[in-house]
Design a protein around this motif. Sequence first.
Motif, PDB file in Angstrom:
ATOM      1  N   ALA A   6       8.629   3.867  -9.932  1.00 10.32           N
ATOM      2  CA  ALA A   6       9.373   4.895 -10.586  1.00 10.32           C
ATOM      3  C   ALA A   6       8.356   6.120 -11.273  1.00 10.32           C
ATOM      4  O   ALA A   6       8.750   7.246 -11.640  1.00 10.32           O
ATOM      5  N   CYS A   7       7.216   5.684 -11.215  1.00 12.46           N
ATOM      6  CA  CYS A   7       6.134   6.976 -11.528  1.00 12.46           C
ATOM      7  C   CYS A   7       5.612   7.752 -10.178  1.00 12.46           C
ATOM      8  O   CYS A   7       4.702   8.640 -10.223  1.00 12.46           O
ATOM      9  N   GLY A   8       6.340   7.278  -8.963  1.00 14.81           N
ATOM     10  CA  GLY A   8       5.957   7.891  -7.964  1.00 14.81           C
ATOM     11  C   GLY A   8       4.590   7.573  -7.179  1.00 14.81           C
ATOM     12  O   GLY A   8       3.982   8.197  -6.347  1.00 14.81           O
ATOM     13  N   SER A   9       4.407   6.283  -7.502  1.00  8.32           N
ATOM     14  CA  SER A   9       3.187   5.727  -6.932  1.00  8.32           C
ATOM     15  C   SER A   9       3.511   4.605  -6.041  1.00  8.32           C
ATOM     16  O   SER A   9       4.554   4.507  -5.653  1.00  8.32           O
ATOM     17  N   GLY A  10       2.748   3.638  -5.940  1.00 11.12           N
ATOM     18  CA  GLY A  10       2.846   2.274  -5.194  1.00 11.12           C
ATOM     19  C   GLY A  10       1.818   1.546  -5.136  1.00 11.12           C
ATOM     20  O   GLY A  10       0.532   1.748  -5.564  1.00 11.12           O
ATOM     21  N   VAL A  11       2.154   0.227  -4.747  1.00  5.28           N
ATOM     22  CA  VAL A  11       1.118  -0.733  -4.288  1.00  5.28           C
ATOM     23  C   VAL A  11      -0.128  -0.264  -3.797  1.00  5.28           C
ATOM     24  O   VAL A  11      -1.493  -0.650  -4.027  1.00  5.28           O
ATOM     25  N   ASP A  12       0.106   0.364  -2.590  1.00  5.42           N
ATOM     26  CA  ASP A  12      -0.991   1.205  -1.984  1.00  5.42           C
ATOM     27  C   ASP A  12      -1.926   1.997  -2.453  1.00  5.42           C
ATOM     28  O   ASP A  12      -2.823   2.488  -1.961  1.00  5.42           O
ATOM     29  N   ARG A  13      -1.364   2.478  -3.653  1.00  7.74           N
ATOM     30  CA  ARG A  13      -2.379   3.405  -4.557  1.00  7.74           C
ATOM     31  C   ARG A  13      -3.123   2.880  -5.765  1.00  7.74           C
ATOM     32  O   ARG A  13      -3.590   3.717  -6.612  1.00  7.74           O
ATOM     33  N   ASP A  65      -3.763 -15.741  -6.381  1.00  6.45           N
ATOM     34  CA  ASP A  65      -4.518 -14.890  -5.365  1.00  6.45           C
ATOM     35  C   ASP A  65      -3.696 -15.110  -3.904  1.00  6.45           C
ATOM     36  O   ASP A  65      -3.684 -14.092  -3.310  1.00  6.45           O
ATOM     37  N   ALA A  66      -3.203 -16.029  -3.656  1.00 11.33           N
ATOM     38  CA  ALA A  66      -2.119 -16.125  -2.394  1.00 11.33           C
ATOM     39  C   ALA A  66      -1.191 -15.301  -2.595  1.00 11.33           C
ATOM     40  O   ALA A  66      -0.775 -14.790  -1.682  1.00 11.33           O
ATOM     41  N   ILE A  67      -0.438 -15.508  -3.724  1.00 17.84           N
ATOM     42  CA  ILE A  67       0.878 -14.705  -3.924  1.00 17.84           C
ATOM     43  C   ILE A  67       0.336 -12.877  -4.044  1.00 17.84           C
ATOM     44  O   ILE A  67       1.092 -12.351  -3.396  1.00 17.84           O
ATOM     45  N   TYR A  68      -0.653 -12.878  -4.788  1.00 15.52           N
ATOM     46  CA  TYR A  68      -1.191 -11.434  -4.777  1.00 15.52           C
ATOM     47  C   TYR A  68      -1.358 -11.037  -3.365  1.00 15.52           C
ATOM     48  O   TYR A  68      -1.014  -9.965  -3.146  1.00 15.52           O
ATOM     49  N   ALA A  69      -1.990 -11.310  -2.725  1.00 14.84           N
ATOM     50  CA  ALA A  69      -2.433 -11.137  -1.329  1.00 14.84           C
ATOM     51  C   ALA A  69      -1.388 -10.790  -0.533  1.00 14.84           C
ATOM     52  O   ALA A  69      -1.263  -9.998   0.306  1.00 14.84           O
ATOM     53  N   GLN A  70      -0.150 -11.606  -0.764  1.00 11.12           N
ATOM     54  CA  GLN A  70       0.925 -11.280   0.034  1.00 11.12           C
ATOM     55  C   GLN A  70       1.627 -10.016  -0.360  1.00 11.12           C
ATOM     56  O   GLN A  70       2.081  -9.090   0.293  1.00 11.12           O
ATOM     57  N   TRP A  71       1.849  -9.879  -1.640  1.00 10.12           N
ATOM     58  CA  TRP A  71       2.355  -8.732  -2.308  1.00 10.12           C
ATOM     59  C   TRP A  71       1.415  -7.584  -2.160  1.00 10.12           C
ATOM     60  O   TRP A  71       1.836  -6.263  -1.841  1.00 10.12           O
ATOM     61  N   ALA A  72       0.242  -7.516  -2.024  1.00 11.23           N
ATOM     62  CA  ALA A  72      -0.832  -6.245  -1.887  1.00 11.23           C
ATOM     63  C   ALA A  72      -0.926  -5.967  -0.715  1.00 11.23           C
ATOM     64  O   ALA A  72      -1.279  -4.736  -0.367  1.00 11.23           O
ATOM     65  N   GLY A  73      -0.811  -6.646   0.391  1.00  7.91           N
ATOM     66  CA  GLY A  73      -1.055  -6.538   1.797  1.00  7.91           C
ATOM     67  C   GLY A  73      -2.230  -5.948   1.915  1.00  7.91           C
ATOM     68  O   GLY A  73      -3.263  -6.548   1.478  1.00  7.91           O
ATOM     69  N   ALA A  74      -2.311  -4.766   2.428  1.00  2.13           N
ATOM     70  CA  ALA A  74      -3.532  -4.382   3.098  1.00  2.13           C
ATOM     71  C   ALA A  74      -4.479  -3.768   1.775  1.00  2.13           C
ATOM     72  O   ALA A  74      -5.642  -3.431   2.011  1.00  2.13           O
ATOM     73  N   SER A  75      -3.869  -3.612   0.811  1.00  2.25           N
ATOM     74  CA  SER A  75      -4.390  -2.844  -0.407  1.00  2.25           C
ATOM     75  C   SER A  75      -5.314  -3.957  -1.126  1.00  2.25           C
ATOM     76  O   SER A  75      -5.005  -5.075  -1.347  1.00  2.25           O
ATOM     77  N   ARG A  76      -6.594  -3.402  -1.367  1.00  3.94           N
ATOM     78  CA  ARG A  76      -7.604  -4.358  -1.794  1.00  3.94           C
ATOM     79  C   ARG A  76      -8.037  -3.466  -2.921  1.00  3.94           C
ATOM     80  O   ARG A  76      -9.296  -3.177  -3.000  1.00  3.94           O
TER      81      ARG A  76
END
Length: 129
Positions: free
Chosen positions: A66-73, A91-102
């Motif tokens: 909604a802010c024009g951003s995303g998990v990758d940012r 941590d396992a759930i978060y890793a699936q959600w975040a994908g390549a973003s760290r």
Amino acid sequence: MDPVRFVNPSGNAAPGGHYSHATVANGFVFVSGQLPITASGKRLVDASFAEQARQVLANVAAILQACGSGVDRLVQVRVYVDTLEHWPEFDAIYAQWAGASRPSRAVVPTGALHHGLKVEVEAVALAAG
């Protein structure tokens, strides 16, 4: 200088106090602590930790969008859990959600959280470029 913008997406339950779900300022999105509360306002108090974690992360993602951003940012994520025993599952759930973003992250065991819920997440992300 860009004005400060306060964002409360219609797809999230209304804030439970005098705050906005997100503030956009100086090229960043600051997401307030999100609890496992559905868009209709139902608190998932009796839900499993996994269900609560997924709801919190869905709330964060919806606010970022909604802010024009995303998990990758994302640049910083703070996670509050009622007990450190939930850290591996989160941590396992978060890793699936975040994908390549760290993004940078902290996980803090807090004891009881508001309304008897088990997890809360707040975040900072880059706004749309």
